[in-house]
Design an enzyme around this catalytic site. Sequence first.
Site, mmCIF file in Angstrom:
data_model
loop_
_atom_site.group_PDB
_atom_site.id
_atom_site.type_symbol
_atom_site.label_atom_id
_atom_site.label_comp_id
_atom_site.label_asym_id
_atom_site.label_seq_id
_atom_site.Cartn_x
_atom_site.Cartn_y
_atom_site.Cartn_z
ATOM 1 N N GLY A 1 0.762 -1.246 0.000
ATOM 2 C CA GLY A 1 0.000 0.000 0.000
ATOM 3 C C GLY A 1 0.787 1.287 0.000
ATOM 4 C CD GLU B 1 0.144 -9.347 1.254
ATOM 5 O OE1 GLU B 1 -0.721 -8.537 0.855
ATOM 6 O OE2 GLU B 1 -0.151 -10.417 1.802
ATOM 7 N N PRO B 2 4.617 -5.486 -0.794
ATOM 8 C CG PRO B 2 6.912 -5.044 -0.977
ATOM 9 C CD PRO B 2 5.924 -5.983 -0.319
ATOM 10 N N GLY B 3 3.936 -3.638 -3.768
ATOM 11 C CA GLY B 3 3.841 -3.745 -5.230
ATOM 12 C C GLY B 3 4.307 -2.448 -5.859
ATOM 13 N NE ARG B 4 0.179 2.416 -6.121
ATOM 14 C CZ ARG B 4 -0.919 2.406 -6.895
ATOM 15 N NH1 ARG B 4 -0.892 3.003 -8.061
ATOM 16 N NH2 ARG B 4 -2.029 1.827 -6.495
ATOM 17 C CE1 TYR C 1 -8.657 1.957 -9.995
ATOM 18 C CE2 TYR C 1 -6.577 2.085 -11.155
ATOM 19 C CZ TYR C 1 -7.573 1.340 -10.571
ATOM 20 O OH TYR C 1 -7.452 -0.016 -10.553
ATOM 21 C CB CYS D 1 -14.528 4.896 -30.319
ATOM 22 S SG CYS D 1 -13.599 4.594 -31.801
ATOM 23 C CD GLU D 2 -15.189 3.526 -23.848
ATOM 24 O OE1 GLU D 2 -15.448 4.138 -22.796
ATOM 25 O OE2 GLU D 2 -15.331 2.311 -24.001
ATOM 26 C CE1 TYR E 1 -1.632 -3.294 -8.723
ATOM 27 C CE2 TYR E 1 -0.433 -1.380 -7.929
ATOM 28 C CZ TYR E 1 -0.951 -2.635 -7.720
ATOM 29 O OH TYR E 1 -0.773 -3.247 -6.497
HETATM 30 N N1 LLP Z 1 -1.616 -6.964 -0.911
HETATM 31 C C1 LLP Z 1 -2.926 -7.026 -1.224
HETATM 32 C C2 LLP Z 1 -3.777 -7.982 -0.518
HETATM 33 C C3 LLP Z 1 -3.446 -6.186 -2.227
HETATM 34 O O1 LLP Z 1 -4.738 -6.241 -2.518
HETATM 35 C C4 LLP Z 1 -2.582 -5.280 -2.892
HETATM 36 C C5 LLP Z 1 -3.097 -4.394 -3.946
HETATM 37 C C6 LLP Z 1 -1.226 -5.261 -2.542
HETATM 38 C C7 LLP Z 1 -0.777 -6.117 -1.538
HETATM 39 C C8 LLP Z 1 -0.235 -4.370 -3.199
HETATM 40 O O2 LLP Z 1 -0.484 -3.034 -2.947
HETATM 41 P P1 LLP Z 1 0.554 -1.908 -3.385
HETATM 42 O O3 LLP Z 1 1.770 -2.056 -2.522
HETATM 43 O O4 LLP Z 1 0.868 -2.095 -4.812
HETATM 44 O O5 LLP Z 1 -0.168 -0.647 -3.125
HETATM 45 N N2 LLP Z 1 -4.982 -1.135 -9.915
HETATM 46 C C9 LLP Z 1 -4.846 -0.146 -8.860
HETATM 47 C C10 LLP Z 1 -4.210 -0.718 -7.623
HETATM 48 C C11 LLP Z 1 -4.943 -1.897 -7.038
HETATM 49 C C12 LLP Z 1 -4.272 -2.484 -5.823
HETATM 50 C C13 LLP Z 1 -4.931 -3.739 -5.421
HETATM 51 N N3 LLP Z 1 -4.315 -4.406 -4.312
HETATM 52 C C14 LLP Z 1 -4.072 1.048 -9.392
HETATM 53 O O6 LLP Z 1 -3.716 1.049 -10.567
HETATM 54 O O7 LLP Z 1 -3.852 2.014 -8.666
#
Ligand code: LLP
Length: 419
Positions: free
Chosen positions: A240, A275-278, A318, A343-344, A372
């Site tokens: 997050g 659980e880092p992603g972004r 978003y 076309c949107e 993402y």
């Molecule tokens: N863990 C869980 C259970 C999650 O649902 C998520 C993201 C993460 C970890 C990773 O979160 P992060 O560190 O990346 O913030 N498509 C959207 C973002 C959706 C995130 C969904 N869950 C966007 O483009 O902003």
Amino acid sequence: MDHFQLKDGVLHAEDVALSDIAEQVGTPVYVYSRATLERHARVFREGLKDAGKIHLAFAVKSNPNLAVLKILANQGYGADVVSGGELERALAAGMKADDIVFSGVGKSRAELTLGLDKGIGQFNLESEEEGQMLAEIAASRGENASATLRVNPDVDAGTHAKISTGKAENKFGVAIDVAPDIFARLSKLEGLNLRGVAVHIGSQLQNLDPLEKCYTRMGQLLSDLRSAGHAITHVDLGGGLGVPYKPEENPPSPADYGAMVARVTEGWDVTLMFEPGRVIAGNSGVMMTQVIRIKPGVNSDFVIVDAAMNDLMRPAIYDAWHHFEAVQPTGDSMTASIVGPICESSDIFAKEREVDRVQTDDLGIFRTAGAYGATMANTYNSRPLVPEVLVDGDKYAVVAERIEPSTIMAAEHVPDWLK
Ligand code: LLP
């Protein structure tokens, strides 16, 4: 910090001119920087240096490309997966099964079984019903599945509503006030080794306060569960952490986050899971596009580019901001709306924004597209599926090919009775 910088007037990814990639691979295209991915992976880990025993699971949904996952596997990351497909990818990229955490609100019987077949490290259960199903499947195989119970702490993450997950009304986890009862019932089931709790309140968080509030509540839950006699060895604190999409944005750093985590979780005596992603992938990638033409508009000109909402959906769904830059900036700027060919009216990347001046055939990038981005791309309007390139120093490789409409058509069938 990232490795997409101007050199001799041309934007480079590390030591490769983006114009060279455009020439060889075409546009639109995602470009990732290995050095940036590795740096972010290291900085996130270092931020948590005072947090005791940790387990890092990259959120595969943010960027599931196999080469990207391989880089993170080499950095000692496991994976947070939310589908059988992501699970297969994490394993294919070389992540150890034991380092894989299976999250997700709707894991099917087949997916739970796949997780057991592959021997993954942990299931994060999102409901009592899911726990019962997993227990039943595992017990029938004579196995014990390690799991945590995901809790919904009813905390407003203060982020976009569509990426908030920790409010009581959201579909994720079980309400924190009923969690002890559910935990007690699930922990009695044969087939389940319920060893902890998990939480994730949302994505692109700009401020640590909601996370601190959430983790504090988890600390209270942890002591309640222990008082009730449960052995808790793992707490998954989710992902997050936000990233800057605009140059002036300044979200908390991994070091600030880690210091907060260390303070709030002091004395918990568990393995903390993340659980880092972004925060790892976001600024490690850009999407490059070429200007098709400029069309005069009423309020400002339209810059029509060859990328569209199907390639990068975030602005359309978003209202997300992705910073636009010319690959070979002249120093001049213009006010324009940058739009794709779909076309949107939602196919718009920037509305009446001050941007680098560009003209027909010029190349530009949208920054912060490594998370993402490609993972959410689709083929709407029968456009090709956008390719991905990974740069490493002065070399690069296509790590996902452009999938042409003909390939997609080959998987479609007109039934005989229509012929
Ligand atoms: N863990 C869980 C259970 C999650 O649902 C998520 C993201 C993460 C970890 C990773 O979160 P992060 O560190 O990346 O913030 N498509 C959207 C973002 C959706 C995130 C969904 N869950 C966007 O483009 O902003």
